[in-house]
Design a protein around this motif. Structure first.
Motif, mmCIF file in Angstrom:
data_model
loop_
_atom_site.group_PDB
_atom_site.id
_atom_site.type_symbol
_atom_site.label_atom_id
_atom_site.label_comp_id
_atom_site.label_asym_id
_atom_site.label_seq_id
_atom_site.Cartn_x
_atom_site.Cartn_y
_atom_site.Cartn_z
ATOM 1 N N ALA A 12 0.844 -1.190 0.000
ATOM 2 C CA ALA A 12 0.000 0.000 0.000
ATOM 3 C C ALA A 12 0.879 1.240 0.000
ATOM 4 C CB ALA A 12 -0.895 -0.012 1.238
ATOM 5 N N PRO A 13 0.424 2.314 -0.645
ATOM 6 C CA PRO A 13 1.207 3.548 -0.634
ATOM 7 C C PRO A 13 1.156 4.197 0.739
ATOM 8 C CG PRO A 13 -0.890 3.907 -1.716
ATOM 9 C CD PRO A 13 -0.804 2.430 -1.417
ATOM 10 N N LEU A 14 2.056 5.139 0.965
ATOM 11 C CA LEU A 14 1.997 5.928 2.183
ATOM 12 C C LEU A 14 0.745 6.788 2.117
ATOM 13 C CD1 LEU A 14 5.687 7.195 2.342
ATOM 14 C CD2 LEU A 14 4.642 5.475 3.805
ATOM 15 N N SER A 45 9.854 7.217 2.819
ATOM 16 C CA SER A 45 9.407 6.154 1.932
ATOM 17 C C SER A 45 9.079 4.924 2.763
ATOM 18 C CB SER A 45 10.489 5.840 0.886
ATOM 19 O OG SER A 45 11.688 5.458 1.523
ATOM 20 N N PRO A 46 8.258 4.008 2.221
ATOM 21 C CA PRO A 46 7.907 2.811 2.978
ATOM 22 C C PRO A 46 9.135 1.965 3.276
ATOM 23 C CG PRO A 46 6.510 3.039 1.036
ATOM 24 C CD PRO A 46 7.613 4.048 0.923
ATOM 25 N N GLY A 47 9.188 1.422 4.496
ATOM 26 C CA GLY A 47 10.270 0.524 4.878
ATOM 27 C C GLY A 47 9.965 -0.897 4.453
ATOM 28 N N ALA A 51 4.870 -5.042 8.893
ATOM 29 C CA ALA A 51 3.963 -4.525 9.916
ATOM 30 C C ALA A 51 3.833 -3.017 9.822
ATOM 31 C CB ALA A 51 4.458 -4.932 11.309
ATOM 32 N N GLY A 52 4.712 -2.369 9.056
ATOM 33 C CA GLY A 52 4.646 -0.933 8.853
ATOM 34 C C GLY A 52 5.861 -0.216 9.379
ATOM 35 N N SER A 53 6.539 0.487 8.521
ATOM 36 C CA SER A 53 7.669 1.316 8.925
ATOM 37 C C SER A 53 7.895 2.349 7.835
ATOM 38 C CB SER A 53 8.940 0.480 9.142
ATOM 39 O OG SER A 53 9.357 -0.118 7.937
#
Length: 97
Positions: A12-14, A45-47, A51-53
């Protein structure tokens, strides 16, 4: 707490909301660039963590640039962290260091 493990194609995008005069404008982005009042540009930018970073990066002008920018993380009260983006003059061999 369940987490999903998206494949790179399904990532998914930020999601960000830009607020101006109290009115939020929602945006989805692959990368977010923030220019701070001191002129430093931060790329978010997405890590790689499913789980999300978020990865925060300050691009640099190259190894021979007169200045360099970096993040400074300091502990604060009530389990807070302060994150500053600072610019410093590069030291030369003649001036000591």
């Amino acid at each position: 707490m369940p987490t999903t493990d998206p494949t790179p194609d399904e990532r998914a995008p930020l999601h960000v909301e830009v607020v101006r005069d109290g009115v939020p404008t929602p945006l989805d982005a692959d990368e977010i660039r923030v220019t701070l009042p001191n002129g430093i540009v931060v790329h978010l930018s997405p890590g790689q963590d499913p789980a999300g970073s978020v990865v925060a990066e300050i691009p640099f002008a190259g190894p021979d640039a007169d200045e360099f920018s970096h993040f400074l993380v300091r502990p604060g009260a009530a389990n807070l962290l302060f994150l500053n983006a600072e610019r410093h003059a590069r030291r030369t061999g003649e001036g000591g260091g």
